[in-house]
Design an enzyme around this catalytic site. Structure first.
Site, PDB file in Angstrom:
ATOM      1  N   THR A  55       0.834  -1.205   0.000  1.00 24.30           N
ATOM      2  CA  THR A  55       0.000   0.000   0.000  1.00 24.30           C
ATOM      3  C   THR A  55       0.868   1.254   0.000  1.00 24.30           C
ATOM      4  OG1 THR A  55      -1.763  -1.172   1.160  1.00 24.30           O
ATOM      5  CG2 THR A  55      -1.838   1.236   1.238  1.00 24.30           C
ATOM      6  N   CYS A  56       1.924   1.237   0.772  1.00 22.51           N
ATOM      7  CA  CYS A  56       2.812   2.391   0.890  1.00 22.51           C
ATOM      8  C   CYS A  56       3.505   2.716  -0.431  1.00 22.51           C
ATOM      9  CB  CYS A  56       3.852   2.143   1.974  1.00 22.51           C
ATOM     10  SG  CYS A  56       3.168   1.655   3.571  1.00 22.51           S
ATOM     11  N   SER A  57       3.951   1.679  -1.133  1.00 22.17           N
ATOM     12  CA  SER A  57       4.717   1.854  -2.366  1.00 22.17           C
ATOM     13  C   SER A  57       3.853   2.031  -3.606  1.00 22.17           C
ATOM     14  CB  SER A  57       5.624   0.644  -2.594  1.00 22.17           C
ATOM     15  OG  SER A  57       6.579   0.550  -1.578  1.00 22.17           O
TER      16      SER A  57
END
Length: 177
Positions: A55-57
């Site tokens: 999700t972060c990337s």
């Protein structure tokens, strides 16, 4: 949520490119403090569980990067992404994503995250201690708006991502006008 809380004073150990350093890794250690990042500026800080995670990337960091100019139009001086990862990992992550605008802050020991009250165990994912996902509007070192994902807990079975999204933060900023 509106708050008036001063960010904690922490010294972060960063790695900065320095052409005077010989060899294949031309970086040196540099200390930067909370004041370096937050004093005299209106910034967005967002924190997430880990570099190189899905999700972060895929969404959160790339979308903050893509919307950076829109944040500037709303009077934001800088956008920072903080994670409980070391400076080597954060630098490699930024390079892999081709970041140009969002600045990464490595909170390797989790001190800032702990003092913000956002340090959680992620042992169920093999991560150890990490940051809960949140974002904040910080003006001259004072948190003015807070965007915390629901379900704050150790070893949370889900990874909520909604409130701290760049789209939501930008929408709130525009509405406050």
């Amino acid at each position: 949520m509106t708050v008036q809380k001063k960010v904690p004073f922490v010294t972060f150990l960063t790695r900065v490119r320095d052409e005077s350093v010989q060899g294949p890794n031309p970086y040196r250690w540099q200390e930067r403090t909370s004041d370096n990042y937050f004093a005299g500026k209106r910034v967005i800080l967002f924190s997430l569980p880990g570099a190189f995670t899905p999700t972060c990337s895929t969404y959160q960091l790339p979308n903050f990067e893509n919307l950076y100019d829109e944040f500037e139009k709303e009077g934001i001086d800088a956008v920072y992404c903080l994670s409980v990862n070391d400076a080597f990992v954060m630098n490699a992550w930024g390079k892999s994503l081709g970041l140009q605008k969002v600045e990464l802050i490595a909170d390797g020991s989790g001190e800032f995250t702990r003092k913000m009250g956002m340090l959680v165990a992620k042992d169920n994912l093999g991560f150890g201690m990490r940051s809960w996902r949140y974002a904040a509007l910080i003006n001259n070192g004072v948190v003015e708006q807070w965007f915390e994902e629901e379900g704050f807990s150790d070893n949370c079975e889900t990874d909520p991502y909604d409130v701290s999204s760049p789209q939501n933060v930008l929408e709130v900023l525009k509405a406050a006008g």
